[in-house]
Design a protein around this motif. Structure first.
Motif, PDB file in Angstrom:
ATOM      1  N   PRO A   1      -5.014   4.632  -3.253  1.00  0.00           N
ATOM      2  CA  PRO A   1      -6.318   4.230  -3.787  1.00  0.00           C
ATOM      3  C   PRO A   1      -6.234   4.268  -5.307  1.00  0.00           C
ATOM      4  O   PRO A   1      -5.955   5.312  -5.887  1.00  0.00           O
ATOM      5  CB  PRO A   1      -7.246   5.327  -3.259  1.00  0.00           C
ATOM      6  N   ARG A   2      -6.395   3.147  -5.948  1.00  0.00           N
ATOM      7  CA  ARG A   2      -6.251   3.103  -7.409  1.00  0.00           C
ATOM      8  C   ARG A   2      -7.533   2.597  -8.050  1.00  0.00           C
ATOM      9  O   ARG A   2      -8.121   1.618  -7.569  1.00  0.00           O
ATOM     10  CB  ARG A   2      -5.090   2.168  -7.803  1.00  0.00           C
ATOM     11  N   THR A   3      -7.928   3.234  -9.139  1.00  0.00           N
ATOM     12  CA  THR A   3      -9.138   2.839  -9.854  1.00  0.00           C
ATOM     13  C   THR A   3      -9.178   1.335 -10.079  1.00  0.00           C
ATOM     14  O   THR A   3     -10.198   0.685  -9.846  1.00  0.00           O
ATOM     15  CB  THR A   3      -9.216   3.585 -11.201  1.00  0.00           C
ATOM     16  N   SER A   4      -8.079   0.775 -10.517  1.00  0.00           N
ATOM     17  CA  SER A   4      -8.042  -0.653 -10.820  1.00  0.00           C
ATOM     18  C   SER A   4      -7.299  -1.431  -9.741  1.00  0.00           C
ATOM     19  O   SER A   4      -6.249  -0.995  -9.276  1.00  0.00           O
ATOM     20  CB  SER A   4      -7.341  -0.869 -12.160  1.00  0.00           C
ATOM     21  N   PRO A   5      -7.818  -2.608  -9.379  1.00  0.00           N
ATOM     22  CA  PRO A   5      -7.089  -3.429  -8.398  1.00  0.00           C
ATOM     23  C   PRO A   5      -5.773  -3.957  -8.954  1.00  0.00           C
ATOM     24  O   PRO A   5      -4.953  -4.479  -8.188  1.00  0.00           O
ATOM     25  CB  PRO A   5      -8.064  -4.581  -8.103  1.00  0.00           C
ATOM     26  N   TYR A   6      -5.561  -3.831 -10.258  1.00  0.00           N
ATOM     27  CA  TYR A   6      -4.339  -4.347 -10.867  1.00  0.00           C
ATOM     28  C   TYR A   6      -3.226  -3.307 -10.918  1.00  0.00           C
ATOM     29  O   TYR A   6      -2.134  -3.579 -11.371  1.00  0.00           O
ATOM     30  CB  TYR A   6      -4.633  -4.899 -12.268  1.00  0.00           C
ATOM     31  N   SER A   7      -3.509  -2.062 -10.502  1.00  0.00           N
ATOM     32  CA  SER A   7      -2.469  -1.029 -10.472  1.00  0.00           C
ATOM     33  C   SER A   7      -1.682  -1.138  -9.163  1.00  0.00           C
ATOM     34  O   SER A   7      -2.185  -1.660  -8.172  1.00  0.00           O
ATOM     35  CB  SER A   7      -3.104   0.366 -10.566  1.00  0.00           C
ATOM     36  N   PHE A   8      -0.484  -0.599  -9.177  1.00  0.00           N
ATOM     37  CA  PHE A   8       0.382  -0.575  -7.990  1.00  0.00           C
ATOM     38  C   PHE A   8      -0.358   0.087  -6.824  1.00  0.00           C
ATOM     39  O   PHE A   8      -0.851   1.193  -6.942  1.00  0.00           O
ATOM     40  CB  PHE A   8       1.662   0.201  -8.341  1.00  0.00           C
ATOM     41  N   GLN A   9      -0.443  -0.628  -5.698  1.00  0.00           N
ATOM     42  CA  GLN A   9      -1.267  -0.165  -4.576  1.00  0.00           C
ATOM     43  C   GLN A   9      -0.448   0.499  -3.461  1.00  0.00           C
ATOM     44  O   GLN A   9      -0.983   0.775  -2.384  1.00  0.00           O
ATOM     45  CB  GLN A   9      -2.058  -1.350  -3.986  1.00  0.00           C
ATOM     46  N   GLY A  10       0.815   0.757  -3.707  1.00  0.00           N
ATOM     47  CA  GLY A  10       1.656   1.370  -2.671  1.00  0.00           C
ATOM     48  C   GLY A  10       2.398   0.308  -1.870  1.00  0.00           C
ATOM     49  O   GLY A  10       2.019  -0.864  -1.893  1.00  0.00           O
ATOM     50  N   LEU A  11       3.432   0.751  -1.166  1.00  0.00           N
ATOM     51  CA  LEU A  11       4.230  -0.186  -0.362  1.00  0.00           C
ATOM     52  C   LEU A  11       3.559  -0.504   0.965  1.00  0.00           C
ATOM     53  O   LEU A  11       3.971  -1.426   1.661  1.00  0.00           O
ATOM     54  CB  LEU A  11       5.617   0.411  -0.066  1.00  0.00           C
ATOM     55  N   GLY A  12       2.554   0.271   1.348  1.00  0.00           N
ATOM     56  CA  GLY A  12       1.912   0.066   2.648  1.00  0.00           C
ATOM     57  C   GLY A  12       2.878   0.417   3.767  1.00  0.00           C
ATOM     58  O   GLY A  12       3.767   1.265   3.576  1.00  0.00           O
ATOM     59  N   MET A  13       2.718  -0.231   4.898  1.00  0.00           N
ATOM     60  CA  MET A  13       3.513   0.093   6.083  1.00  0.00           C
ATOM     61  C   MET A  13       5.009  -0.127   5.859  1.00  0.00           C
ATOM     62  O   MET A  13       5.833   0.478   6.545  1.00  0.00           O
ATOM     63  CB  MET A  13       3.033  -0.720   7.288  1.00  0.00           C
ATOM     64  N   GLU A  14       5.348  -0.986   4.888  1.00  0.00           N
ATOM     65  CA  GLU A  14       6.770  -1.219   4.592  1.00  0.00           C
ATOM     66  C   GLU A  14       7.486   0.051   4.160  1.00  0.00           C
ATOM     67  O   GLU A  14       8.707   0.148   4.279  1.00  0.00           O
ATOM     68  CB  GLU A  14       6.913  -2.233   3.451  1.00  0.00           C
ATOM     69  N   GLY A  15       6.740   0.999   3.610  1.00  0.00           N
ATOM     70  CA  GLY A  15       7.382   2.226   3.145  1.00  0.00           C
ATOM     71  C   GLY A  15       7.480   3.282   4.232  1.00  0.00           C
ATOM     72  O   GLY A  15       8.122   4.325   4.042  1.00  0.00           O
ATOM     73  N   LEU A  16       6.848   3.021   5.377  1.00  0.00           N
ATOM     74  CA  LEU A  16       6.728   4.061   6.404  1.00  0.00           C
ATOM     75  C   LEU A  16       8.076   4.564   6.928  1.00  0.00           C
ATOM     76  O   LEU A  16       8.331   5.773   6.947  1.00  0.00           O
ATOM     77  CB  LEU A  16       5.861   3.544   7.567  1.00  0.00           C
ATOM     78  N   ASP A  17       8.955   3.649   7.321  1.00  0.00           N
ATOM     79  CA  ASP A  17      10.236   4.073   7.890  1.00  0.00           C
ATOM     80  C   ASP A  17      11.058   4.889   6.902  1.00  0.00           C
ATOM     81  O   ASP A  17      11.577   5.946   7.246  1.00  0.00           O
ATOM     82  CB  ASP A  17      11.046   2.849   8.341  1.00  0.00           C
ATOM     83  N   MET A  18      11.176   4.391   5.683  1.00  0.00           N
ATOM     84  CA  MET A  18      12.009   5.119   4.719  1.00  0.00           C
ATOM     85  C   MET A  18      11.429   6.500   4.428  1.00  0.00           C
ATOM     86  O   MET A  18      12.162   7.470   4.241  1.00  0.00           O
ATOM     87  CB  MET A  18      12.216   4.294   3.449  1.00  0.00           C
TER      88      MET A  18
END
Lengths: 278, 278, 278, 278
Positions: free
Chosen positions: A71-88
């Motif tokens: 959750p980032r204050t600005s929509p222009y900040s990095f929002q995370g890898l989402g589910m793509e980061g789950l396995d790693m």
């Protein structure tokens, strides 16, 4: 705080005099052991999370923290890898004997996450996202509930009540700094919340010194202070190369500083009759 | 505030020098007209909402506010009638030529609500509920976005940016009191936020004096102050019998006090070159 | 606030139901008239104060404000001209039919100042300087008591009580912004304090919009808001050349902006049944 | 905080890299030793202060604190014994090998107090009473400067600068809780101020847990937290019979609790490489 609370009941020590103790395997949270959660603000690359997991385990952490949806204050900040980061993320933790915790923003993600993640975190922006709390109350996994930036203790415990009321008794509270006039540090860590919560509730409470102060150098003394005040654990950000982090680098410890922090905490824990397991 | 903002762009006056004006039919919000939203904290009974709607229309309100799903600090407080209240709420408004606004807590409710409700409200607890903001950004209805209890102006405008970025340009901001050390009133209405927002953003901004002060007697002077400071409207709680309200009665006006408030606002509006339409 | 106050008694409306009205000649403070105090943060040169006094009188001010001894956060900031500025200050005011007000830091200065100055100001840093308050309570001149940065209304009225208790009934309270998390402006003007004080005390209360916001552009809307909320007057900083001021230039109005402010206030005052005398 | 400070210079670590160490005889403040100051809010009777001094010395305190002139919010609260309490206070301390500290409200009292008192305290209400600070800067006694309720670190260090600039280098800073929205405890102890001050200044800093929390039960954990965070000492209120105290009884420890506090602090001090002398 007033002697009686109509706002919460299950969360009150008056309702349950003995501490809630949550058995995570390597550590029993709310008992004598201190819980150590460590990891990056966001999962970024396989190499980053693997290096961190190895260092976290070596230093003595029990749980690997890793943000997938940020959750980032600005929509222009990095929002995370989402589910793509789950396995790693999960692989790095498992390989290094660590449990996993990640923040949930959206109940819709719970189905995918449920079998892979050991603890779920509610961020301070969502402390009063009641539909989310109710969903988490139906799970059989421990929930780490972070205090909102300007939430009172009554509001925090009432938010916990939403989870408890659905049947999930495993709630860990987390102080993470409150918003005050003070602006030398990002927030003001409210160390006094720790003994106060222990007095009126049976739920364990830990401190996140990294978000509290937003400044690497102050993380160590505040972590020591929290333990001396009776905190049941610490959640701390670290990163193999803090200055290259995609988010919150300025408050992340590097692996050497994190080693030092755990060492410091072990000594203070002993002084107040607690211990860091492992 | 710094001259440049990386946190938001579409919401900035630098991006769009002229005011955003939202045409609601009876009132063009952000133009010369002041928007008056009135209604109960929660829809309770058919009789309550019908009486209110009639009085609201008579006094000069444009939009009927009515809580169906109420976010409450405690799970033991009245949580609203939910969808059961929808028909009586919409009927009361339509019969009295009023538009409707209600708070959304859960994106899952949007499908049912969409065709019946004219404006959607995001409450202060959900100001940074980003999945919800993104959903609302896909709608073709105006969104009233309330400032969080301890949100900075930058955080408020960045939250608006999440909506704007999805394509919904019709965002109305709402100041509703900030949390400070002052505890004689429930919150501290931040009147200075109004000119500040107008300077750095083109979005309209209104004030909710009822939640700001939580005290009936202070609602009128604060409403006048907001209009004098340039607010684009007012959202106020009223109730046929405030002392019997199921929630927030102590801050609700009775119909006579609401009439007086609109009368007062008309006069102050004229003094600062604005007007109350209707 | 609780119904009964043990902290103050003479200051309470329960003790004296009718407003305290202080007759300053051109204006009766606490009655229908609004008091306008204007002047520079610090008296700097004869030319500066003379130009200001002429403009202040023309615009409609009643009292010339001029700092001789300036309390400054840092010992390295300009501390005021001290007694050297007294003659030029008083002469400028007299020549332009203005009363004089200056801040007292040290009871030792009162002897010299007493016969030359019409009103004495207690700054927010000294709101609880009890020996100073007691000295001022022995004078026959009105006292302007500024609220401390984080003082509650009870603390402000209790501080006034120290003055009243010594026999000086002529106390004017002054809201000047409180310290909150909000840091876009210097302080947060607490407009809600105005109706609140009027409810529980009979003492007049004015607003200092200049120190409240620390920013020229926001002074006008906040001054209008204060009058709409029922303030008994305004104290505002202005300077012939704000950008060359030795202190607080960024919040000072130039003469044209001050003219506009008084014009705006006249109109809002009429809308709420008050007037600017002169 | 910005890298350069124009507000203070002598107080900055950039100006003096090594810690200021103040030699009080039994304890060198700012070195390895922790300073323990203890005593009642106000000196009340000969028996009270004698009992306290005996207990304070036994428990390991170095300095006896005793209020003679009490700054009280309300003029109707007990204002202290004034000079009448001086002899009994000083005798109790001397008999028990304790140094003395008392708060000064009025520079006029300094002549009488100077030869009897070892350290002078500036209360939080007077942190920016600049004439008083300047007077204290001319003394050859250490000054304990308490942070104002809403003072920033820059303001605190700038206030210290007023003392240092007059030639008195022996300033001890004291954190005593800041005013925030949190109202479960009287104030919020700002533990993060301790490492922050140590980073940017060479002056010693201690914590007053009693005023910070205003609640007996929370004093111990907060005192331990302060020591763990690096505080150079503790100032704590205690009373032979806290519930009969004429002021601040609810936050005073009884002798047994004070013994426990010193014992706890000794253990935490060792854990962080410090010690309680004596």
């Amino acid at each position: 705080m007033k002697a009686t609370h109509h706002a919460f009941h299950l969360a009150a020590r008056a309702h349950q005099p003995e501490n809630t103790v949550i058995d995570l395997g390597p550590v029993r949270v709310g008992g004598k052991d201190l819980l150590i959660i460590a990891g990056p603000c966001a999962v970024e690359t396989e190499e980053q999370i693997r290096t961190l997991a190895k260092n976290a385990n070596r230093a003595g952490a029990h749980v690997l923290r890793g943000g997938l949806f940020k959750p980032r204050t600005s929509p222009y900040s990095f929002q995370g890898l989402g589910m793509e980061g789950l396995d790693m993320f999960v692989d790095a933790a498992r390989t290094n004997n660590l449990l996993t915790i990640t923040e949930v923003l959206d109940p819709a993600h719970l189905e995918t996450l449920h079998d892979r993640i050991d603890l779920f975190q509610v961020g301070s922006r969502n402390m009063q996202n009641f539909p989310l709390l109710r969903q988490l109350g139906k799970l059989d996994k421990p929930i780490l509930l972070k205090r909102g930036l300007s939430a009172t203790i009554e509001e925090l415990l009432s938010a916990a009540e939403y989870i408890l009321l659905e049947g999930n008794a495993n709630v860990i509270l987390c102080e993470r700094g409150i918003r005050t006039f003070q602006n030398d540090l990002r927030f003001t860590p409210d160390i006094s919340a720790i003994p106060l919560i222990h007095r009126i509730s049976h739920l364990p409470v830990i401190l996140d010194p990294s978000h509290s102060v937003g400044d690497r150098e102050t993380v160590l003394p505040i972590a020591r202070a929290a333990v001396a005040a009776g905190a049941d654990g610490i959640m701390v950000e670290f990163h193999p190369h803090p200055d290259e982090a995609l988010s919150d680098g300025s408050q992340s410890l590097d692996p050497a500083a994190f080693m030092q922090l755990v060492k410091d905490i072990r000594v203070v824990a002993r002084a107040v009759g607690r211990r860091v397991a492992g």
